[in-house]
Design a protein around this motif. Structure first.
Motif, PDB file in Angstrom:
ATOM      1  N   UNK A  69       0.832  -1.206   0.000  1.00 42.99           N
ATOM      2  CA  UNK A  69       0.000   0.000   0.000  1.00 42.99           C
ATOM      3  C   UNK A  69       0.865   1.253   0.000  1.00 42.99           C
ATOM      4  N   UNK A  70       1.925   1.242   0.799  1.00 47.01           N
ATOM      5  CA  UNK A  70       2.819   2.390   0.858  1.00 47.01           C
ATOM      6  C   UNK A  70       3.515   2.610  -0.475  1.00 47.01           C
ATOM      7  N   UNK A  71       3.993   1.535  -1.098  1.00 45.96           N
ATOM      8  CA  UNK A  71       4.668   1.674  -2.390  1.00 45.96           C
ATOM      9  C   UNK A  71       3.731   2.227  -3.446  1.00 45.96           C
ATOM     10  N   UNK A  72       2.499   1.776  -3.465  1.00 46.36           N
ATOM     11  CA  UNK A  72       1.545   2.288  -4.448  1.00 46.36           C
ATOM     12  C   UNK A  72       1.344   3.792  -4.277  1.00 46.36           C
ATOM     13  N   UNK A  73       1.296   4.234  -3.023  1.00 38.52           N
ATOM     14  CA  UNK A  73       1.149   5.662  -2.757  1.00 38.52           C
ATOM     15  C   UNK A  73       2.409   6.421  -3.164  1.00 38.52           C
ATOM     16  N   UNK A  74       3.549   5.902  -2.784  1.00 41.77           N
ATOM     17  CA  UNK A  74       4.812   6.602  -3.053  1.00 41.77           C
ATOM     18  C   UNK A  74       5.133   6.642  -4.548  1.00 41.77           C
ATOM     19  N   UNK A  75       4.793   5.604  -5.292  1.00 42.16           N
ATOM     20  CA  UNK A  75       5.084   5.585  -6.728  1.00 42.16           C
ATOM     21  C   UNK A  75       4.357   6.696  -7.468  1.00 42.16           C
ATOM     22  N   UNK A  76       3.285   7.205  -6.883  1.00 40.84           N
ATOM     23  CA  UNK A  76       2.513   8.271  -7.512  1.00 40.84           C
ATOM     24  C   UNK A  76       2.943   9.658  -7.036  1.00 40.84           C
ATOM     25  N   UNK A  77       3.884   9.717  -6.122  1.00 39.33           N
ATOM     26  CA  UNK A  77       4.264  10.988  -5.516  1.00 39.33           C
ATOM     27  C   UNK A  77       5.230  11.784  -6.387  1.00 39.33           C
ATOM     28  N   UNK A  78       5.238  13.096  -6.165  1.00 39.37           N
ATOM     29  CA  UNK A  78       6.181  13.972  -6.866  1.00 39.37           C
ATOM     30  C   UNK A  78       7.620  13.618  -6.490  1.00 39.37           C
ATOM     31  N   UNK A  79       7.829  13.235  -5.230  1.00 36.87           N
ATOM     32  CA  UNK A  79       9.184  12.843  -4.804  1.00 36.87           C
ATOM     33  C   UNK A  79       9.687  11.655  -5.607  1.00 36.87           C
ATOM     34  N   UNK A  80       8.835  10.675  -5.802  1.00 34.26           N
ATOM     35  CA  UNK A  80       9.239   9.494  -6.563  1.00 34.26           C
ATOM     36  C   UNK A  80       9.590   9.893  -7.995  1.00 34.26           C
ATOM     37  N   UNK A  81       8.730  10.683  -8.612  1.00 31.69           N
ATOM     38  CA  UNK A  81       8.983  11.089 -10.001  1.00 31.69           C
ATOM     39  C   UNK A  81      10.277  11.891 -10.116  1.00 31.69           C
ATOM     40  N   UNK A  82      10.543  12.766  -9.148  1.00 31.90           N
ATOM     41  CA  UNK A  82      11.793  13.528  -9.156  1.00 31.90           C
ATOM     42  C   UNK A  82      12.987  12.608  -8.945  1.00 31.90           C
ATOM     43  N   UNK A  83      12.861  11.652  -8.027  1.00 29.23           N
ATOM     44  CA  UNK A  83      13.963  10.716  -7.789  1.00 29.23           C
ATOM     45  C   UNK A  83      14.289   9.884  -9.007  1.00 29.23           C
ATOM     46  N   UNK A  84      13.274   9.403  -9.704  1.00 31.02           N
ATOM     47  CA  UNK A  84      13.486   8.608 -10.916  1.00 31.02           C
ATOM     48  C   UNK A  84      14.105   9.475 -12.016  1.00 31.02           C
ATOM     49  N   UNK A  85      13.577  10.692 -12.179  1.00 30.08           N
ATOM     50  CA  UNK A  85      14.120  11.595 -13.201  1.00 30.08           C
ATOM     51  C   UNK A  85      15.584  11.910 -12.913  1.00 30.08           C
ATOM     52  N   UNK A  86      15.903  12.182 -11.660  1.00 26.53           N
ATOM     53  CA  UNK A  86      17.288  12.482 -11.294  1.00 26.53           C
ATOM     54  C   UNK A  86      18.200  11.290 -11.559  1.00 26.53           C
ATOM     55  N   UNK A  87      17.737  10.105 -11.232  1.00 24.62           N
ATOM     56  CA  UNK A  87      18.532   8.895 -11.483  1.00 24.62           C
ATOM     57  C   UNK A  87      18.793   8.740 -12.978  1.00 24.62           C
TER      58      UNK A  87
END
Length: 99
Positions: A69-87
């Motif tokens: 449940x936590x991963x599903x929420x976090x995968x949709x977050x702006x932080x996740x998208x920024x982290x993936x983009x930065x990587x």
């Protein structure tokens, strides 16, 4: 497998993710000892906590459900998208300040 008691060749078991390694004939005890030494050299408190969690299947299922449940929420977050983009862009992530 549990109900049929069918045997499964090692390569097939590995392909299914049921085992994480296959050793040569006669090497299993050496491999087991090497793994035991690796685990024994790890952090004792964390190892004990993982073992305790694994021994309580209900707690493990609860933890896995909560993690999902936590991963599903976090995968949709702006932080996740920024982290993936930065990587992907091989740069430091730029997270908003905590306020």
């Amino acid at each position: 497998l549990l109900l049929t008691r069918a045997s499964l060749p090692a390569p097939e078991a590995a392909a299914l993710g049921l085992v994480d390694r296959i050793c040569a004939p006669g090497q299993m005890l050496d491999e087991a000892r090497a793994l035991a030494a690796q685990l024994a050299a790890g952090p004792p408190e964390a190892t004990a906590q993982v073992k305790a969690l694994m021994s309580d299947i209900e707690a493990l299922q609860t933890a896995l459900t909560a993690e999902t449940a936590l991963q599903l929420t976090r995968f949709q977050s702006a932080e996740h998208h920024e982290g993936v983009a930065a990587f992907r862009e091989k740069r430091q992530a730029k997270y908003p300040d905590k306020s």
